[in-house]
Design an enzyme around this catalytic site. Structure first.
Site, PDB file in Angstrom:
ATOM      1  N   HIS A   1       0.302  -1.461  -0.205  1.00  0.00           N
ATOM      2  CA  HIS A   1       0.194   0.200  -0.099  1.00  0.00           C
ATOM      3  C   HIS A   1       0.739   1.053  -0.286  1.00  0.00           C
ATOM      4  O   HIS A   1      -0.062   2.507   0.023  1.00  0.00           O
ATOM      5  CB  HIS A   1      -0.678  -0.232   1.118  1.00  0.00           C
ATOM      6  CG  HIS A   1       0.251  -0.118   2.589  1.00  0.00           C
ATOM      7  ND1 HIS A   1       0.705  -1.154   2.386  1.00  0.00           N
ATOM      8  CD2 HIS A   1       0.101   0.879   3.279  1.00  0.00           C
ATOM      9  CE1 HIS A   1       1.661  -0.784   3.950  1.00  0.00           C
ATOM     10  NE2 HIS A   1       1.007   0.474   4.498  1.00  0.00           N
ATOM     11  N   ASP A   2       2.431   1.199  -0.331  1.00  0.00           N
ATOM     12  CA  ASP A   2       2.979   2.412   0.321  1.00  0.00           C
ATOM     13  C   ASP A   2       3.696   2.456  -1.540  1.00  0.00           C
ATOM     14  O   ASP A   2       4.287   3.296  -1.707  1.00  0.00           O
ATOM     15  CB  ASP A   2       4.478   1.787   0.747  1.00  0.00           C
ATOM     16  CG  ASP A   2       3.682   1.570   2.553  1.00  0.00           C
ATOM     17  OD1 ASP A   2       4.390   1.327   3.397  1.00  0.00           O
ATOM     18  OD2 ASP A   2       2.576   2.520   2.715  1.00  0.00           O
TER      19      ASP A   2
HETATM   20  O1  TEU Z   1       6.113   2.871   6.088  1.00  0.00           O
HETATM   21  C1  TEU Z   1       6.718   3.081   7.316  1.00  0.00           C
HETATM   22  C2  TEU Z   1       7.484   3.145   5.945  1.00  0.00           C
HETATM   23  O2  TEU Z   1       7.780   2.474   4.898  1.00  0.00           O
HETATM   24  C3  TEU Z   1       7.781   4.684   5.104  1.00  0.00           C
HETATM   25  O3  TEU Z   1       9.144   4.250   3.899  1.00  0.00           O
HETATM   26  C4  TEU Z   1       6.637   4.215   3.631  1.00  0.00           C
HETATM   27  O4  TEU Z   1       7.316   3.511   2.992  1.00  0.00           O
HETATM   28  C5  TEU Z   1       6.088   5.951   4.070  1.00  0.00           C
HETATM   29  O5  TEU Z   1       6.076   5.642   2.059  1.00  0.00           O
HETATM   30  C6  TEU Z   1       6.782   6.509   4.165  1.00  0.00           C
HETATM   31  O6  TEU Z   1       7.882   6.761   2.883  1.00  0.00           O
HETATM   32  C7  TEU Z   1       5.041   2.624   7.191  1.00  0.00           C
HETATM   33  C8  TEU Z   1       3.527   1.837   6.575  1.00  0.00           C
HETATM   34  O7  TEU Z   1       3.467   1.206   5.620  1.00  0.00           O
HETATM   35  C9  TEU Z   1       2.829   3.664   6.064  1.00  0.00           C
HETATM   36  O8  TEU Z   1       1.674   3.085   5.716  1.00  0.00           O
HETATM   37  C10 TEU Z   1       2.642   4.466   7.368  1.00  0.00           C
HETATM   38  O9  TEU Z   1       2.587   6.065   6.726  1.00  0.00           O
HETATM   39  C11 TEU Z   1       3.977   4.885   7.552  1.00  0.00           C
HETATM   40  O10 TEU Z   1       4.713   3.170   8.073  1.00  0.00           O
HETATM   41  C12 TEU Z   1       3.700   5.063   8.818  1.00  0.00           C
HETATM   42  O11 TEU Z   1       3.183   4.608  10.006  1.00  0.00           O
END
Ligand code: TEU
Length: 634
Positions: free
Chosen positions: A411-412
Site C-alpha cells: 500500500h506504500d
Molecule cells: O511505512 C513506513 C515506511 O516503510 C516508509 O518508508 C513508507 O514507505 C512511507 O511511504 C514513508 O516514506 C509504514 C506504513 O507502511 C505506512 O503506510 C505508514 O504511512 C508509515 O509506516 C507510518 O505508520
C-alpha cells in the site's frame, strides 16, 4: 571488537551493521558490492574515507557509524546451508488487503469488514493462505489508519468488533488465517495516552512519548519527518516539543519506558486471545532511539532521503525490546510475526529474524523495490535484470534459519508493472513473471490486492484527486519551487495512492463492484478492463495464472518451499535457477527483458507452467516458465 577511525573496511564488514551500511552506500552510489572484495579497498581505513570521497563521507558520518558499530557487537549469523525447519507460515502464501479499498458492503464509498467477508470465496479460489489486513482500528485517518486512536476498537467506517469476529471465524472455517497490522512505534495524537501525556505531564502517561525542552523557534534536533518538514511539533500546552517521525498526528511512543512496553504487550495479547494468527509490525525497527537524540548526518540524510535515520533505524535497545515483546506475547501463541523495517539490510535482518534469536519470524527489506540509484519518486523504467542480482545474493546469503518475504507491491508503493513498463506494453507477461518469481523462490510470497489482476498505476490529474498525507505534504513542499504540472508529475511517479485505488470487481462503473456509493478515492484507470469479473472470464488472465502458480507452489512444496536454490547461466538478461527437494528438481527460467533472449541449455524438462506459448527458439520478451527437470543436458 572496538571500532575506531583506524578500523579497515574489511573489519567493518565483519559487523552485520557495518556490512549493511557499506552495501547501502555502494548501492546508492551504483557501485558493485564486490568492490569491497578488492584488497586495496578492503584495507582502507575509515579515517581515509573523507579525503578519498572529497568530503562525501564526512566526519559526522564516521562518528555516527562508529557509534552504531560499537553499540552492537553481535556477530554475523553464520550461513550454514542447513534445510529450513518446517513451519506453517513458511508454506503459506500471504495476501495483503487494504480494507479501505477492498470491498464496501455498506455503500458509504469506504471498504469495510463485511465487504471483505463477501470476497472470501474469491480469495480461497486464488489459493492464498493468510490474509494481512492493513490497520482496522479506530483512527482519525490522518495516515489512513496508521495513526491509531484506540487499539481495541474497530474504525467506525470498517464496522464493529462483532464484524471482525465474524470475519475471523469465516476465515478460520476455510482453513485460512488472518494477521493484523500492528502500529506501535507511534499512536494518533488523539489517543488517550497522548492526550493524557500532553495535559498531565506528571501523570501516569507523562513519559509515554518523546518530549524535549526547548523554545518554540528551535526544534531539539535536525531530524526530518518521513512526510516532509521537521519531525518535531511544539506544544504550548506543555511548553515542550514532541517527536513524530511521520505525520504531525502520529506521535512516537517512548519505548525506553517499561510501562509503554508493558501496555503494548498487553494489547497484543488481547488480539491474540481473540484468535488473530499474527502481526505485520509497522516500522518496528524504529522503536529504539539513540540516547540524546543527536543531530543527523548530512551524508546519511542525502543517501537515505531523511535526516536523522541513522539514530533510530537500528537503535541500541532494538533487539532487547523485540525479545521482551516476543517473550511477553507472541511466544505464547502459534503465530507469525513479520516486521516492516525500512533501512534494515540482509545482515541486520538476519539478527532480527534468525530462529536462534527469539525475535521476529521475518522482516520486509525494500531494496528490491527500486533499482540502485533510484528512489520511489523518480520517474524511470525499472530494469528487471536487477532482480537477478538482488535475489541471487539474498537466496544464497540469507541464513537457512531465516525466511524472506517475496513481494513487489504493497500500500506504500506504485504498481510494479507500471514501474517496469510505464508504456503499459507487455503488462500481462510482466505481471505473470513477477508472480512466478514470488512463488518459486525460497521465501514467503506476499501478494498485494489487485496484483493478481495486473493492475497498473492511475494518472492523478489534479492534487484534489490525491488523498495520501505523504503525497499532499510533499506536493506542498514541491510547489515552493515548481509549478503544479511539475509537482503533479513528481507525485505521479511515486504516489502511494496508486496502490490504494479501490479494487475493481466488475466492469460496471462508477463503482465497478467496489461500492454502490461514491468511492473515497478515484477508481483505477484500469477498472473497465482489469477487473475480477473480466479476469475470471479470460483463461489467459493474470488471475488464472496467479491461481496456477500458487497451486504449483503447493503441489511441489518440497522443492519450491523448502528446496535448495541453484542459480544457472551467466546471462544478465535471463534469471534461471533450480529448486530441488523431495526428489524433484524444477527449473525456473525468466527473460527479464523486453527483447528475445538465449535459453539456458544446461537442463531439460517438461514445462509445467508458462506465461506465453513456448517456442523452440530464443525466449520471448518477459517469458517466464517452470519446468520439471527430467534430465541434465548432455
Ligand atoms: O511505512 C513506513 C515506511 O516503510 C516508509 O518508508 C513508507 O514507505 C512511507 O511511504 C514513508 O516514506 C509504514 C506504513 O507502511 C505506512 O503506510 C505508514 O504511512 C508509515 O509506516 C507510518 O505508520
Amino acid at each position: 571488537m572496538n571500532y575506531t577511525k583506524d578500523s579497515t573496511l574489511r573489519q567493518v564488514l565483519q559487523s552485520p551493521l557495518g556490512s549493511d551500511v557499506i552495501s547501502r552506500v555502494l548501492q546508492s552510489l551504483q557501485k558493485p558490492l564486490r568492490l569491497v572484495d578488492n584488497p586495496v579497498v578492503g584495507n582502507l581505513r575509515l579515517r581515509q574515507l573523507p579525503g578519498l570521497t572529497r568530503g562525501l563521507v564526512d566526519e559526522e558520518f564516521l562518528c555516527a557509524l562508529l557509534t552504531l558499530l560499537n553499540a552492537d557487537d553481535t556477530p554475523k549469523i553464520s550461513v550454514i546451508p542447513t534445510p529450513p525447519a518446517p513451519a506453517w507460515w513458511k508454506e503459506s502464501v500471504f495476501y495483503q488487503i487494504y480494507p479501505r479499498s477492498f470491498c464496501d458492503a455498506s455503500g458509504d464509498g469506504v471498504g469495510d469488514l463485511p465487504g471483505i467477508r463477501t470476497k472470501l470465496d474469491y480469495l480461497q479460489a486464488l489459493g492464498v493462505d493468510v490474509l494481512w489486513l492493513s490497520p482496522i482500528y479506530d483512527s482519525p485517518n490522518d495516515d489512513m489508519g496508521y495513526d491509531i486512536r484506540d487499539y481495541q476498537k474497530i474504525m467506525a467506517e470498517f464496522g464493529t468488533l462483532e464484524d471482525f469476529d465474524a470475519l475471523l471465524a469465516d476465515v478460520h472455517s476455510r482453513g485460512m488465517r488472518l494477521i493484523l497490522d500492528l502500529v506501535v512505534n507511534h499512536t494518533s495524537d488523539e489517543h488517550a495516552w497522548f492526550q493524557s501525556s500532553l495535559h498531565a505531564p506528571d501523570g501516569p502517561y507523562g513519559d509515554y512519548y518523546l518530549w524535549r525542552d526547548g523554545t518554540p523557534d528551535a526544534p531539539p534536533n535536525n531530524w526530518d519527518s518521513f512526510f516532509s518538514g521537521s519531525a518535531w511539533t511544539w506544544y504550548p500546552e506543555r511548553g515542550q516539543w514532541a517527536l513524530h517521525l511521520f505525520s504531525k498526528k502520529q506521535m512516537d511512543l517512548n519505548w525506553d519506558n517499561a510501562a509503554v512496553r508493558r501496555d503494548v504487550a498487553s494489547l497484543v495479547c488481547w488480539w491474540l486471545d481473540r484468535g488473530v494468527d499474527g502481526f505485520r509490525m509497522d516500522v518496528i525497527n524504529l522503536i529504539s532511539k539513540a540516547p540524546g537524540l543527536p543531530n543527523g548526518s548530512k551524508l546519511v540524510g542525502g543517501l537515505m532521503g531523511i535526516t536523522g535515520i541513522e539514530h533510530y533505524f537500528y537503535g541500541p535497545h532494538l533487539h532487547e525490546y523485540l525479545r521482551e515483546l516476543c517473550q511477553n506475547s507472541f511466544d505464547r501463541y502459534n503465530v507469525v510475526t513479520v516486521g516492516e523495517t525500512p533501512g534494515i539490510g540482509r545482515e541486520t535482518g538476519a539478527l532480527m529474524t534468525h530462529e536462534s534469536r527469539g525475535e521476529l519470524d521475518m522482516i520486509f527489506n525494500f531494496d528490491q523495490l527500486e533499482t540502485p540509484g533510484h528512489a520511489r519518486w523518480d520517474d524511470y523504467a525499472y530494469d528487471l535484470r536487477y532482480l537477478r542480482t538482488y535475489y541471487t545474493d539474498w537466496q544464497r546469503r540469507y541464513p537457512a534459519g531465516c525466511w524472506m518475504p517475496l513481494f513487489f507491491e504493497n500500500h506504500d508503493n506504485p504498481r510494479m508493472v507500471s514501474k517496469v513498463r510505464p508504456d503499459g506494453v507487455w503488462r500481462t507477461e510482466v505481471s505473470k513473471l513477477l508472480l512466478t518469481l514470488q512463488c518459486t523462490l525460497r521465501g514467503a510470497p506476499f501478494l498485494y490486492q489487485g496484483q493478481e489482476l495486473g493492475l497498473g498505476n492511475t494518472k492523478f490529474a489534479a492534487i484534489s484527486e490525491v488523498r495520501d498525507v505523504e503525497a499532499l505534504n510533499l506536493y506542498a513542499e514541491l510547489r515552493k519551487t515548481m509549478d503544479d504540472a511539475a509537482a503533479l508529475a513528481k507525485l505521479n511517479a511515486g504516489c502511494r495512492d496508486h496502490a490504494r485505488t479501490p479494487m475493481p470487481w466488475t466492469a460496471q462503473g462508477p463503482g465497478y463492484g467496489f461500492t454502490g456509493g461514491t468511492p473515497w478515492l478515484r477508481m483505477p484507470d484500469d477498472a473497465p478492463t482489469h477487473n475480477a469479473e473480466a479476469a475470471e472470464a479470460d483463461a489467459a488472465s493474470v488471475l488464472h495464472y496467479a491461481r496456477a502458480v500458487i497451486a504449483l507452489r503447493r503441489q511441489y512444496r518440497e522443492a519450491l518451499v523448502y528446496g535448495s536454490f541453484t542459480p544457472l547461466g551467466r546471462s544478465k538478461d535471463v534469471f534461471a535457477y533450480l529448486r530441488a527437494g523431495g526428489g524433484q528438481t524444477l527449473l525456473v527460467e525468466l527473460n527479464l527483458t523486453g527483447t528475445p533472449a538465449r535459453r539456458c541449455r544446461q537442463v531439460r524438462g517438461r514445462c509445467l507452467l508458462a506465461n506465453c506459448t513456448l517456442g523452440e527458439g530464443r525466449m520471448r520478451p518477459y517469458e517466464a516458465a517452470v519446468y520439471l527437470v527430467t534430465e541434465a543436458a548432455r
